[in-house]
Design a protein around this motif. Structure first.
Motif, mmCIF file in Angstrom:
data_model
loop_
_atom_site.group_PDB
_atom_site.id
_atom_site.type_symbol
_atom_site.label_atom_id
_atom_site.label_comp_id
_atom_site.label_asym_id
_atom_site.label_seq_id
_atom_site.Cartn_x
_atom_site.Cartn_y
_atom_site.Cartn_z
ATOM 1 N N MET A 34 0.828 -1.198 0.000
ATOM 2 C CA MET A 34 0.000 0.000 0.000
ATOM 3 C C MET A 34 0.865 1.252 0.000
ATOM 4 O O MET A 34 0.618 2.198 -0.767
ATOM 5 C CB MET A 34 -0.932 0.019 1.206
ATOM 6 N N PHE A 207 -6.314 5.005 -3.275
ATOM 7 C CA PHE A 207 -5.597 3.723 -3.248
ATOM 8 C C PHE A 207 -5.553 3.138 -1.841
ATOM 9 O O PHE A 207 -5.540 1.922 -1.657
ATOM 10 C CB PHE A 207 -4.178 3.939 -3.780
ATOM 11 N N CYS A 208 -5.528 3.999 -0.841
ATOM 12 C CA CYS A 208 -5.433 3.559 0.562
ATOM 13 C C CYS A 208 -6.827 3.296 1.120
ATOM 14 O O CYS A 208 -7.271 3.922 2.081
ATOM 15 C CB CYS A 208 -4.696 4.609 1.393
ATOM 16 N N HIS A 214 -4.171 -3.862 -2.445
ATOM 17 C CA HIS A 214 -3.082 -2.909 -2.654
ATOM 18 C C HIS A 214 -1.988 -3.476 -3.541
ATOM 19 O O HIS A 214 -0.806 -3.336 -3.260
ATOM 20 C CB HIS A 214 -2.527 -2.452 -1.300
#
Length: 228
Positions: A34, A207-208, A214
């Motif tokens: 991640m 994205f997080c 991830h």
């Protein structure tokens, strides 16, 4: 006053200039993918050849080789791995822009390579050890308590290294980053000396997300098959 802990905790402050030698490490299935994916979306060169689904620099990883005996700081396996990795790192160090790489087992050799990094940023990523070990167990069928022991040993190596290095260094909480992704991305960019644009910040923040997964930041993610 109630104060919440931070997603990224700076141990040794970093200059405002871009990091050249951003090194992300921690433990397998511990959130390093991640962090590496977010860095890539923020504009950091995380390696020309990327491992599918893990955001690892294949040039450095292939030079490193198997991790089985790297824990011995005085062993021949680590010495041989460093001899293979250093030319690759030196080639990457010629890049004048922000660059880095991710290796969950990087605490085994971080003390030996920090001097090879032109403007290091050293980040250890920590996740709930039971969760990380359980994922290793699920994916590899390694006995759960053996996987948990491996995870805890790596986190102890991370702790020991961060306690002694004088280079710019930080700890990342995987869970805190998922809960407060916008703050985490802002802290990550600041620590690494980055100046991302709005779209880059938004992409890294998205994205997080725990249900995304991830792997590669260019993949759409896997709804309901994510990080947890």
């Amino acid at each position: 006053m109630y104060e919440r802990s931070e997603p990224l905790l700076t141990i040794n402050a970093a200059p405002a200039t871009p990091g050249r030698g951003i090194f992300v490490f921690g433990a397998p299935r511990g959130g390093t993918s991640m962090v590496a994916g977010a860095l890539s979306l923020l504009g950091v060169d995380m390696g020309r050849r990327q491992g599918h689904g893990n955001n690892e620099d294949l040039d450095i990883q292939e030079a490193r080789g198997p991790v089985g005996e790297l824990a011995d700081a005085e062993g021949k396996a680590l010495a041989a791995a460093l001899e293979r990795m250093r030319p690759v790192i030196a080639q990457r160090a010629e890049n004048s822009e922000a660059w880095g790489w991710k290796d969950p087992h990087g605490a085994f050799y971080a003390p030996q390579v920090e001097a090879d990094l032109p403007a290091p940023r050293l980040m250890a990523v920590f996740r709930d050890p039971q969760a990380a070990a359980q994922r290793v167990h699920m994916l590899t069928e390694r006995p759960l308590f053996d996987a948990l022991e491996d995870t805890l040993k790596l986190y102890e190596r991370c702790r020991a290294y961060l306690a002694q290095t004088t280079q710019p260094a930080a700890m990342v909480s995987y869970e805190k980053a998922l809960v407060r992704p916008a703050l985490f991305v802002a802290q990550l960019a600041a620590f690494c000396g980055l100046s991302p644009g709005r779209e880059q910040i938004e992409a890294a923040t998205a994205f997080c997300y725990p249900e995304r997964g991830h792997g590669s930041p260019t993949d759409p993610g896997w709804p309901n098959r994510g990080a947890f």
